[in-house]
Scaffold this motif. Structure first.
Motif, mmCIF file in Angstrom:
data_model
loop_
_atom_site.group_PDB
_atom_site.id
_atom_site.type_symbol
_atom_site.label_atom_id
_atom_site.label_comp_id
_atom_site.label_asym_id
_atom_site.label_seq_id
_atom_site.Cartn_x
_atom_site.Cartn_y
_atom_site.Cartn_z
ATOM 1 N N GLU A 535 -8.120 69.304 13.751
ATOM 2 C CA GLU A 535 -6.860 69.699 13.852
ATOM 3 C C GLU A 535 -5.956 68.762 14.573
ATOM 4 O OE1 GLU A 535 -5.950 72.251 12.090
ATOM 5 O OE2 GLU A 535 -7.973 73.242 11.527
ATOM 6 N N THR A 536 -4.648 69.083 14.437
ATOM 7 C CA THR A 536 -3.694 68.195 15.138
ATOM 8 C C THR A 536 -3.285 69.191 16.395
ATOM 9 O OG1 THR A 536 -1.980 69.705 14.345
ATOM 10 C CG2 THR A 536 -2.463 67.404 13.150
ATOM 11 N N ASP A 537 -2.891 68.235 17.343
ATOM 12 C CA ASP A 537 -2.270 68.693 18.570
ATOM 13 C C ASP A 537 -1.036 69.424 18.425
ATOM 14 O OD1 ASP A 537 -4.526 67.785 20.063
ATOM 15 O OD2 ASP A 537 -3.471 66.179 21.065
ATOM 16 N N ALA A 538 -0.866 70.688 18.827
ATOM 17 C CA ALA A 538 0.321 71.409 18.565
ATOM 18 C C ALA A 538 1.338 71.150 19.634
ATOM 19 C CB ALA A 538 0.205 73.009 18.868
ATOM 20 N N TRP A 539 2.555 70.716 19.445
ATOM 21 C CA TRP A 539 3.703 70.421 20.503
ATOM 22 C C TRP A 539 4.897 71.175 20.210
ATOM 23 C CZ3 TRP A 539 3.902 66.730 24.599
ATOM 24 C CH2 TRP A 539 2.726 66.024 24.607
ATOM 25 N N PHE A 540 5.556 71.585 21.228
ATOM 26 C CA PHE A 540 6.797 72.337 21.244
ATOM 27 C C PHE A 540 7.759 71.862 22.509
ATOM 28 C CE2 PHE A 540 9.713 75.835 20.813
ATOM 29 C CZ PHE A 540 9.714 76.232 19.420
ATOM 30 N N THR A 541 8.851 71.489 22.097
ATOM 31 C CA THR A 541 9.921 71.239 23.112
ATOM 32 C C THR A 541 11.143 72.354 22.894
ATOM 33 O OG1 THR A 541 11.125 69.730 24.581
ATOM 34 C CG2 THR A 541 10.930 69.158 22.287
ATOM 35 N N ALA A 542 11.697 72.691 23.850
ATOM 36 C CA ALA A 542 13.057 73.513 23.621
ATOM 37 C C ALA A 542 13.986 73.928 24.976
ATOM 38 C CB ALA A 542 12.636 74.901 23.228
ATOM 39 N N TYR A 543 15.035 74.208 24.786
ATOM 40 C CA TYR A 543 15.802 74.654 25.933
ATOM 41 C C TYR A 543 16.638 75.940 25.628
ATOM 42 C CZ TYR A 543 19.819 72.829 22.907
ATOM 43 O OH TYR A 543 20.635 72.621 22.137
ATOM 44 N N ARG A 544 17.003 76.446 26.625
ATOM 45 C CA ARG A 544 17.631 77.651 26.864
ATOM 46 C C ARG A 544 18.561 77.674 27.747
ATOM 47 N NH1 ARG A 544 16.300 84.058 27.769
ATOM 48 N NH2 ARG A 544 18.117 85.152 26.474
ATOM 49 N N GLY A 545 20.033 77.772 27.747
ATOM 50 C CA GLY A 545 20.828 77.818 28.706
ATOM 51 C C GLY A 545 20.469 76.369 29.543
ATOM 52 N N ASP A 546 20.364 76.801 30.835
ATOM 53 C CA ASP A 546 19.976 75.695 32.004
ATOM 54 C C ASP A 546 18.548 75.594 32.367
ATOM 55 O OD1 ASP A 546 20.438 73.388 33.356
ATOM 56 O OD2 ASP A 546 21.062 74.631 35.386
ATOM 57 N N LEU A 547 17.623 75.641 31.233
ATOM 58 C CA LEU A 547 16.269 75.571 31.299
ATOM 59 C C LEU A 547 15.481 75.099 30.050
ATOM 60 C CD1 LEU A 547 13.691 76.542 33.082
ATOM 61 C CD2 LEU A 547 13.632 78.504 31.594
ATOM 62 N N ALA A 548 14.869 73.962 30.169
ATOM 63 C CA ALA A 548 14.023 73.107 29.267
ATOM 64 C C ALA A 548 12.646 73.383 29.577
ATOM 65 C CB ALA A 548 14.484 71.861 29.367
ATOM 66 N N ALA A 549 11.858 73.438 28.337
ATOM 67 C CA ALA A 549 10.437 73.489 28.697
ATOM 68 C C ALA A 549 9.593 72.663 27.527
ATOM 69 C CB ALA A 549 10.058 74.801 28.879
ATOM 70 N N ALA A 550 8.592 72.530 27.807
ATOM 71 C CA ALA A 550 8.017 71.607 26.591
ATOM 72 C C ALA A 550 6.363 72.428 26.866
ATOM 73 C CB ALA A 550 7.882 70.055 26.512
ATOM 74 N N ALA A 551 5.503 72.309 25.940
ATOM 75 C CA ALA A 551 4.177 72.513 25.922
ATOM 76 C C ALA A 551 3.350 71.998 24.781
ATOM 77 C CB ALA A 551 3.744 74.247 25.809
ATOM 78 N N THR A 552 1.953 71.737 25.173
ATOM 79 C CA THR A 552 1.080 71.014 23.953
ATOM 80 C C THR A 552 -0.347 71.752 24.015
ATOM 81 O OG1 THR A 552 -0.021 68.939 23.185
ATOM 82 C CG2 THR A 552 0.084 69.448 25.814
ATOM 83 N N VAL A 553 -0.856 71.993 23.014
ATOM 84 C CA VAL A 553 -2.210 72.695 23.009
ATOM 85 C C VAL A 553 -2.817 71.729 22.063
ATOM 86 C CG1 VAL A 553 -3.372 74.665 22.329
ATOM 87 C CG2 VAL A 553 -1.221 74.953 23.136
ATOM 88 N N PRO A 554 -4.294 71.184 22.558
ATOM 89 C CA PRO A 554 -4.953 70.355 21.714
ATOM 90 C C PRO A 554 -5.759 71.106 20.664
ATOM 91 C CG PRO A 554 -6.166 70.834 23.856
ATOM 92 C CD PRO A 554 -4.835 71.539 23.730
ATOM 93 N N ASN A 555 -5.824 70.112 19.744
ATOM 94 C CA ASN A 555 -6.694 70.478 18.333
ATOM 95 C C ASN A 555 -6.682 71.711 18.038
ATOM 96 O OD1 ASN A 555 -8.860 69.899 16.722
ATOM 97 N ND2 ASN A 555 -10.638 70.118 18.310
ATOM 98 N N ILE A 556 -5.512 72.075 17.648
ATOM 99 C CA ILE A 556 -5.351 73.589 17.103
ATOM 100 C C ILE A 556 -4.575 73.818 15.764
ATOM 101 C CG2 ILE A 556 -3.410 73.979 18.668
ATOM 102 C CD1 ILE A 556 -4.824 76.842 19.471
ATOM 103 N N GLY A 557 -3.504 73.103 15.575
ATOM 104 C CA GLY A 557 -2.665 73.030 14.545
ATOM 105 C C GLY A 557 -1.205 73.117 14.742
#
Length: 576
Positions: A535-557
């Motif tokens: 499977e592909t590594d899952a990635w997501f990056t986002a912001y809400r107001g004065d907060l930004a965050a990003a995450a990754t989960v390996p080999n999942i979709g």
């Protein structure tokens, strides 16, 4: 060692013993031989007979037969006392010459004084048990201004030289201390940096027991700032393998060597205190979020300042993927690529932009596959971005220079500028590439390497319109120089980039994860192909107001399905 025998090494022959000054000692039980630094004294005589019959410990005259067989108790006691007297008196060379391995003994006894810091020592032999002689040690260890007594017991073995008939001490490191083995030495000093109490931005203690993801972070802070934060390292005596040497390149211990063992604590460590930019509440939410997915990693920070608020990992192997991972980020990289295209006037949200099913470039046939198995006929750049159309970005490769994406990532988003975060981080890499690899870089594959820290920073730069170097230790603590990006996005580009990310969060590939969040919310999904994974590594990056965050989960979709909910948890609880 009872009954064992080792030949004398070169350089310690019998002739030296025939002229050696004899040291008179008391052989009885409880007799003590002491160092010359204040514990007692001893006298010197020219000769001293050993056993009945007039035999001495020296070699016999050439006409006399060489004595054979194991030493008797009196011989063993006398040889032991002679050796211990010389050792205690600081006569290291003399003591080494009384053994069957002068070279090794000289090194060991010298190290005892020099490396272990033993300045004074009293050695008291007990009664011989055959060829074995136990003895007690009352030493004084000194390191800088720290002094502490050290008492323990040990034993030595006495053997006879086959050629000369001389009685000598069988050298073994364990006679210095029972815990000492071949190839080891004693060391005294501070093995570790001073401990540190890491505090969050409000003064709450960040205990790794409560926040497991912070264990490597606190360890890193200890190495860097333990002393600067007011801490004091503990002083110990420990065993150290000769094979445990610092690697000259990475300054790390050789893990193949035996682990050190502490034998004496001279003084306990005193922790220093360091206030970080972390937020205990955000950290707690991040820890709970990554616990939902094995191998997940997440970073949250403030776009307005670059302050890192949370670092969380669920890797299971102790590696800090959140800050040090080197992974292709997939389509989350399209945030950077889109800003480059818009800065160059090659794309705009409302302008037509191709999204074909296939696109050939550099001898490679690219295709929208899986969730991207589509064609947008007559669509806009905004539609291609929100749907994460790969061919829409690949189609721009033929119009770009090989270093365009590299320059945008470095000069606008600060990627690879040697960030001074206060801890060890990988700050991203977007190398100059050509052909197929350059095209793949536009969609976060090829040679592009990122982690949740760098991708959270990408969202933060998009939100703020300017790069603020992420950091976990305030600049005011040590005055280090932060990295600054040479330029900013055009004002119009920054506004349009936020519009694209907010549209993606509202009705694009990130809508499922961001549904229901209020305020200014923008996001981008990603799915990165990794060789050898199903499977592909899952990635997501986002912001809400004065907060930004990003995450990754390996080999999942898909990123929106698996990494998005983790980021949402943090933004929902602390963004807005």
């Amino acid at each position: 060692m009872a009954g064992s025998h080792r030949r004398r090494h070169a350089g310690s022959g019998a002739s030296a013993r025939t002229t050696r000054t004899r040291i008179a000692v008391i052989v009885g039980v409880g007799a003590a031989v002491v160092g010359a630094a204040g514990f007692g004294a001893y006298s010197l005589l020219e000769d001293d007979e050993a056993e009945a019959g007039g035999n001495t410990l020296s070699a016999q005259a050439s006409s006399d037969p060489v004595k054979t067989g194991p030493p008797g108790p009196r011989e063993a006691s006398r040889a032991a006392a002679e050796f211990l007297t010389a050792w205690a008196g600081g006569q290291t060379e003399t003591a080494a010459g009384l053994t069957d391995d002068r070279k090794a003994a000289l090194a060991g006894l010298t190290s005892y004084r020099k490396d272990a810091g033993v300045e004074r020592v009293k050695l008291t032999p007990g009664p011989a048990d055959g060829t074995r002689v136990p003895f007690s040690v009352d030493a004084q260890v000194t390191f800088e201004d720290t002094v502490k007594p050290w008492a323990y017991t040990s034993a030595l073995e006495v053997v006879r030289d086959e050629k000369t008939g001389d009685v000598e001490v069988a050298w073994d490191p364990s006679l210095i201390h029972p815990k000492l083995s071949e190839g080891e030495r004693l060391r005294t000093g501070s093995r570790e940096a001073p401990p540190i109490r890491a505090l969050d931005r409000t003064g709450a203690e960040l205990d790794p027991e409560k926040y497991p993801s912070l264990a490597p972070v606190v360890a890193d802070l200890r190495e860097r700032y333990g002393a600067k934060a007011g801490g004091k390292a503990g002083v110990k005596v420990w065993t150290e393998s000769a094979a445990r040497k610092k690697n000259e390149k990475d300054d790390k211990d050789d893990d193949k060597a035996a682990a050190p063992e502490t034998l004496l604590v001279l003084s306990k460590a005193k922790p220093g205190t360091l206030t970080t930019t972390l937020d205990a509440d955000v950290q707690e939410t991040a820890e709970a979020a990554v616990a939902k997915q094995g191998g997940a990693a997440l970073v949250a920070l403030k776009p307005s300042t670059g302050e890192i608020l949370a670092v969380a990992n669920q890797t299971g192997n102790g590696f800090n993927t959140a800050l040090q991972g080197t992974l292709p980020p997939g389509s989350t990289m399209k945030v950077v690529t889109a800003s480059m295209l818009m800065d160059k006037g090659m794309a705009a949200p409302d302008e037509p932009h191709p999204c074909p099913r296939y696109k050939a470039y550099g001898g490679w046939q690219f295709e929208n596959v899986g969730d991207n198995s589509f064609t947008i006929q007559g669509g806009t750049f905004a539609e291609s971005f929100t749907a994460s159309c790969n061919t829409a970005f690949i189609s721009m490769a033929e119009k770009l220079e090989n270093d365009d994406l590299t320059k945008q990532a470095r000069d606008v988003f600060g990627i690879g500028l040697n960030w001074q975060t206060g801890v060890t981080t990988f700050d991203g890499a977007v190398p100059v590439q050509s052909g197929v690899e350059m095209a793949l870089s536009l969609i976060g594959q090829g040679g592009v390497r990122m982690n949740p820290l760098t991708m959270a920073s990408v969202s933060a730069t998009a939100k703020a319109g300017v790069f603020k170097q992420p950091h976990l230790v305030p600049q005011s603590f040590d005055g280090r120089q932060f990295a600054t990006a040479p330029k900013s996005m055009k004002t119009s580009t920054a506004q349009e980039l936020r519009e694209l990310m907010e549209a993606t969060a509202s009705y694009g590939t990130a809508a499922g994860a961001m549904s229901g969040l209020t305020g200014q919310v923008g996001a981008k999904t990603g799915s990165a192909e990794m060789g050898g994974q199903e499977e592909t590594d899952a990635w997501f990056t986002a912001y809400r107001g004065d907060l930004a965050a990003a995450a990754t989960v390996p080999n999942i979709g898909h990123g929106g399905e698996f990494a998005g909910p983790l980021v949402r948890d943090v933004l929902a609880a602390h963004g807005g």
